[in-house]
Scaffold this active site. Sequence first.
Site, short mmCIF file in Angstrom:
data_model
loop_
_atom_site.label_atom_id
_atom_site.label_comp_id
_atom_site.label_asym_id
_atom_site.label_seq_id
_atom_site.Cartn_x
_atom_site.Cartn_y
_atom_site.Cartn_z
N ARG A 96 0.87 -1.39 0.12
CA ARG A 96 -0.07 -0.06 -0.07
C ARG A 96 0.76 1.03 0.19
NH1 ARG A 96 -2.76 -2.40 5.16
NH2 ARG A 96 -2.90 -3.82 3.49
N ASP A 99 -1.25 3.53 4.70
CA ASP A 99 -2.17 2.77 5.32
C ASP A 99 -2.47 3.92 6.75
OD1 ASP A 99 -3.94 0.97 6.10
OD2 ASP A 99 -2.42 -0.16 7.21
N ASP A 101 -4.42 3.62 9.98
CA ASP A 101 -5.44 2.92 11.05
C ASP A 101 -5.33 3.50 12.43
OD1 ASP A 101 -5.53 0.69 9.38
OD2 ASP A 101 -3.93 -0.47 10.34
#
Length: 171
Positions: A96, A99, A101
């Site tokens: 990716r 990211d 989170d």
Amino acid sequence: MDVDSLERVFIALGSNIPDRSKYLNEGREMLRKVSAGGWKESPIYETPPVGPEGQGPYLNQVVTFWYSGSSTRLLNYLKGAELVLGRKPRGHWNSREIDLDLLYFGKEMRTGTPNLPHPQIVNRQFVLVPLNDVAPEWVDPQMGLQVKDLLANLLAKEAKIPFRVVTSEEP
């Protein structure tokens, strides 16, 4: 819940597609736009990939700050920021660009969207090591343990993965 109150939030950033440092830097800039102060960031670590074979190493970092909206609003912002920064869908645990989170939203515990605390925190050294840098005394509301103890528990169960601190200029 009073949405005008401030909550301490913790967000993990990760990237393993060049230019990784640029993606992390842009991710931090997007997060600074919604920070209500109290910004802290961990060092940036290079860690081996988790998931399908053939991925390059990740850069990982955790940031924390005060936030004034709801957890759902913050999660929507994170997902939108990933798209704005160029994340392409490749499937679960694949490479990716960026990211973002949501790990903790204050002491909020809930299932669904968002799932809080993030259910994988206790199993991920690449999250717990930088989280321990910014908030070793933070108490996980679900486990009732401080971050430093969550990390110690994980390291008692599995070998420490190689971490390398990198500068923000490394691709």
